[in-house]
Motif scaffolding. Sequence first.
Motif, PDB file in Angstrom:
ATOM      1  N   PHE A   1       0.850  -1.148  -0.030  1.00 47.38           N
ATOM      2  CA  PHE A   1       0.140  -0.136   0.097  1.00 47.38           C
ATOM      3  C   PHE A   1       0.886   1.287  -0.091  1.00 47.38           C
ATOM      4  O   PHE A   1       1.552   1.233   0.996  1.00 47.38           O
TER       5      PHE A   1
ATOM      6  N   TYR B   1      -8.358   2.074   2.326  1.00 48.04           N
ATOM      7  CA  TYR B   1      -8.489   1.022   3.650  1.00 48.04           C
ATOM      8  C   TYR B   1      -8.995   1.672   4.988  1.00 48.04           C
ATOM      9  O   TYR B   1      -8.494   2.773   5.208  1.00 48.04           O
TER      10      TYR B   1
ATOM     11  N   LYS C   1      -2.802   3.584  -3.213  1.00 48.17           N
ATOM     12  CA  LYS C   1      -2.872   2.688  -4.276  1.00 48.17           C
ATOM     13  C   LYS C   1      -2.271   1.188  -3.738  1.00 48.17           C
ATOM     14  O   LYS C   1      -1.165   1.347  -2.985  1.00 48.17           O
ATOM     15  N   MET C   2      -2.571   0.102  -4.568  1.00 49.13           N
ATOM     16  CA  MET C   2      -1.759  -0.986  -4.300  1.00 49.13           C
ATOM     17  C   MET C   2      -1.565  -1.793  -5.758  1.00 49.13           C
ATOM     18  O   MET C   2      -2.595  -1.754  -6.297  1.00 49.13           O
TER      19      MET C   2
ATOM     20  N   VAL D   1      -7.137   2.430  -3.727  1.00 42.42           N
ATOM     21  CA  VAL D   1      -7.697   1.612  -2.874  1.00 42.42           C
ATOM     22  C   VAL D   1      -7.708   2.894  -1.400  1.00 42.42           C
ATOM     23  O   VAL D   1      -6.933   3.667  -1.447  1.00 42.42           O
TER      24      VAL D   1
END
Length: 227
Positions: A64, A92, A84-85, A90
């Motif tokens: 991540f 979380y 981002k991943m 993303v």
Amino acid sequence: MIVRLVKLVVLLITVQLQLSAQLRPSHPAHDAVRRVNGGIGGPYIGLLMAFPTEEMALVASGLFVADGDIPWIELAGRRFNVGKMKGVDVIYVMSGELTLNAGMTVQILVDTFHIRGVVHYGIAGSSNSSLNIGDVSIMKYVAFTGSWKWKEYESEASGKVTELKFGDYDLPTKGENLLAKIKFTPQQLYMNGKPMQEVFWLAIELKWYEMAASLKVILLRLSESHF
């Protein structure tokens, strides 16, 4: 005291869901949310986890990468981490334990941000002896088993309602058990364009299930220094 506690919980849920449904222009996070939804990226994959060790494992993996402009936004006491991943947008967030916390966190997530899907990951136990520590399990169905009623010994079966018979787990062979059985309470499922349904098993979205089942998972051993 119990009545007051119930009222407090209901009030807390109402306030937090109203917060998530639409941030007023004067809200401190309004501009940041607008930029996250309209300029930085999205739509996002929402990633939900319950325990701090799960977040620590994600951070330690280096997968991540937080956004350089707005790395996180705090709403209703929860930190929504933006990034981002492997090139995928993303967000979380830690939900904490219990179904109530998970439900509230997901509601805030999907009402506030442009989310195209939610993934919940974490640790779990298993009664299946074929599974070992470190195995990754992809679920096709999920069920809420925390609501049930104890049935009397030798009581009749109640039709389609899912039951657990303790005698089925007697060793070395199945048999009768004075603990009898428990009847699970079905849950109410609401979907757009459909009437409310009472269900026990909830099916995972087929497209997401097939995608998850096709992934090749590489397990990395993390050193104790990460924890």
